[in-house]
Scaffold this motif. Sequence first.
Motif, mmCIF file in Angstrom:
data_model
loop_
_atom_site.group_PDB
_atom_site.id
_atom_site.type_symbol
_atom_site.label_atom_id
_atom_site.label_comp_id
_atom_site.label_asym_id
_atom_site.label_seq_id
_atom_site.Cartn_x
_atom_site.Cartn_y
_atom_site.Cartn_z
ATOM 1 N N LEU A 187 0.874 -0.874 -0.101
ATOM 2 C CA LEU A 187 0.203 -0.375 -0.288
ATOM 3 C C LEU A 187 1.205 1.679 -0.418
ATOM 4 O O LEU A 187 0.565 2.351 -0.675
ATOM 5 C CB LEU A 187 -0.707 -0.251 1.028
ATOM 6 N N ALA A 188 2.409 1.089 0.784
ATOM 7 C CA ALA A 188 2.599 2.414 0.900
ATOM 8 C C ALA A 188 3.475 2.880 -0.428
ATOM 9 O O ALA A 188 3.952 3.537 -0.935
ATOM 10 C CB ALA A 188 4.023 2.257 2.300
ATOM 11 N N SER A 189 4.506 1.576 -1.053
ATOM 12 C CA SER A 189 4.604 1.432 -2.416
ATOM 13 C C SER A 189 3.407 2.023 -3.203
ATOM 14 O O SER A 189 3.819 2.820 -4.555
ATOM 15 C CB SER A 189 5.055 0.293 -2.902
ATOM 16 N N LEU A 190 2.349 1.663 -3.593
ATOM 17 C CA LEU A 190 1.564 1.961 -4.554
ATOM 18 C C LEU A 190 1.355 3.663 -3.993
ATOM 19 O O LEU A 190 1.085 4.531 -5.180
ATOM 20 C CB LEU A 190 -0.093 1.507 -4.451
ATOM 21 N N LYS A 191 0.972 3.740 -2.795
ATOM 22 C CA LYS A 191 1.490 6.088 -2.202
ATOM 23 C C LYS A 191 2.161 6.798 -3.346
ATOM 24 O O LYS A 191 1.888 7.628 -3.646
ATOM 25 C CB LYS A 191 1.243 5.949 -1.251
ATOM 26 N N GLY A 209 2.853 9.994 -9.997
ATOM 27 C CA GLY A 209 1.708 10.168 -11.201
ATOM 28 C C GLY A 209 1.475 9.137 -12.008
ATOM 29 O O GLY A 209 1.159 9.158 -13.102
ATOM 30 N N VAL A 210 1.766 8.267 -11.269
ATOM 31 C CA VAL A 210 1.453 6.520 -12.077
ATOM 32 C C VAL A 210 0.377 6.223 -11.755
ATOM 33 O O VAL A 210 -0.211 6.418 -10.705
ATOM 34 C CB VAL A 210 3.388 6.017 -11.577
ATOM 35 N N ASN A 211 -0.154 5.679 -12.631
ATOM 36 C CA ASN A 211 -1.715 5.293 -12.704
ATOM 37 C C ASN A 211 -1.799 3.026 -11.709
ATOM 38 O O ASN A 211 -1.215 2.488 -12.717
ATOM 39 C CB ASN A 211 -2.257 4.792 -14.142
ATOM 40 N N VAL A 212 -1.865 3.379 -10.534
ATOM 41 C CA VAL A 212 -1.871 2.269 -10.099
ATOM 42 C C VAL A 212 -3.531 1.941 -9.869
ATOM 43 O O VAL A 212 -3.639 0.495 -9.043
ATOM 44 C CB VAL A 212 -1.442 2.689 -8.929
#
Length: 206
Positions: A84-88, A94-97
């Motif tokens: 979750l932290a990495s996706l944040k 600006g990456v679409n996750v």
Amino acid sequence: MLLIAQNHFQLIVEVGLILLATMIFVLNLVPLSLSVVTFLSLFLSAGFAILFGADLAFLILSFGQHEFTHPFGPIALLAIITALASLKVMEESGVNVARLKRIVYILLAAITIFGGAMHRSFLLLWFVGLFIGYTIISKSFRQKSILTLRRIGMFFGAALVAFGVLEIVARISSMEIFSPVLRISRLAANSLSSLKLVVGNTWLIG
């Protein structure tokens, strides 16, 4: 010697400290990119979801060795919170996750369901860990605090619903092992004697 474990509790503490020191050393020594951290956290989360699911299946089918996932809860929590932290971080860049976030939530739900059905005490500790993890993430990115009355109420509501579902499943399937009420009653009946045993056999080093 003081550093040699004399009982199981001391051994668990010593192994935990060794693993913690090793993890801190490795994370500071080995350069890891965000993509590698994200991949490893997703890989571990998927692996633990499968393990918890297999453990639950073995329990229901009375096949092979079950309840072997007791020590995996904290590691699974670490993997989920790291993902979750990495996706944040990626989202802030600006990456679409959206797809990755959907996968993480699916894995989160799977571990919650399988782990909660397998271990009655798992749900409470799991929810507390997720709550602390979300708080750390929100504070790290200077977001609005998640500690609102509504979310706290939702947290306790979700916990009550989960315990209620487990109790219903236990009554319908006549499998007391799923019953959180039974676990609570056993804790209430044996907590004092267990506490006396622990206090009487606990020393400064363990």
